[in-house]
Design an enzyme around this catalytic site. Sequence first.
Site, mmCIF file in Angstrom:
data_model
loop_
_atom_site.group_PDB
_atom_site.id
_atom_site.type_symbol
_atom_site.label_atom_id
_atom_site.label_comp_id
_atom_site.label_asym_id
_atom_site.label_seq_id
_atom_site.Cartn_x
_atom_site.Cartn_y
_atom_site.Cartn_z
ATOM 1 C CE1 TYR A 54 -3.335 -2.738 0.149
ATOM 2 C CE2 TYR A 54 -3.799 -2.174 2.426
ATOM 3 C CZ TYR A 54 -4.061 -2.935 1.305
ATOM 4 O OH TYR A 54 -5.065 -3.877 1.345
ATOM 5 N N PRO A 206 -16.846 -2.866 1.920
ATOM 6 C CG PRO A 206 -17.005 -2.266 4.167
ATOM 7 C CD PRO A 206 -15.996 -2.601 3.105
#
Length: 332
Positions: A54, A206
């Site tokens: 990342y 989500p």
Amino acid sequence: MEYRKLGNSGLYVSEIAYGNWTTHGEQIGQDAASSCVRTALDLGITTFDTADAYAGTRAESALGAALDGVRREGVEIFTKVYFPTGEGKNDRGLSRKHIMESINGSLARLRTDYVDLYQAHRYDYETPLEETMQAFADVVRAGKALYIGVSEWTPDEIRRGAALAKELGIQLISNQPQYNMLWRVIEPEVVPLSEELGLGQIVWSPIAQGVLTGKYVPGAGAPAASRFSTDGGGAKTEHRYMQPAVLERVQELKPLAEEAGLSMAAFAVAWVLQNKNVSAAIVGASRPEQLKDNTTAAGVVLEPALLDKIDGILGDVVERDPAKVESFLERP
């Protein structure tokens, strides 16, 4: 905040985890990152998810700095290995060399002696699975990781990985897939297999990369600086989440979120947490108030009738085909 066991292990995690995939080291600086982490801790979030790749390793460094001084035993730190962290041929994948070098780099950046969960970020088709799992076992035995997990592996890969882990005497306890109201590809096979093997899901996206907040209106430009905005003020339309039919159905969910007393974002997170095989839902944030909103989903129970209404609205825009997982398409 509510807490759940991660798979069939004895490890508790906060059911809402804080992840820094696109924020730390890219969107926000260290002061903002530290503010978000402090807010997460204040809200009861104890589980933090990152990866060596990342932001070119900067995300791990930012998380390590943000957690500096926090009681180590009071948090669960997860990271991952697989994607490139350098220019060399061995600076990627799940070879023994890369795993051993990567765990040491991650620990240094995270300012810790161990991570609670070390995850294979993808499956490596160029390295024998036996080599990968033996390296993971040695990482665990060296005390550098407590548990092992995978991310976006196929059911067959999960089964073989779990079998090898058992032979080697280590615990493979989790899978990290994409999962949300619009993307349910883990439901047909991955979830039943995980229940059989004792793995819990730590799900990412989500909120469907922001689409389930309802901020993308069909036919309108995307909000400035949002994930699907263009430099010209329009909206990127090639992504499956940005198709008009999808955006229209998402707008129809707003009355249901109001009925549940939640924002659209929290409603999406709460939906994910209704799946009993989900141990944690990873949320990201560039501002503390986003975390405050998302954590209102903790402990929420959505009644079956409301879940049926969601399914009725979304209908055929829901993706359920496991063959659509991008990492699965990379198989030889």
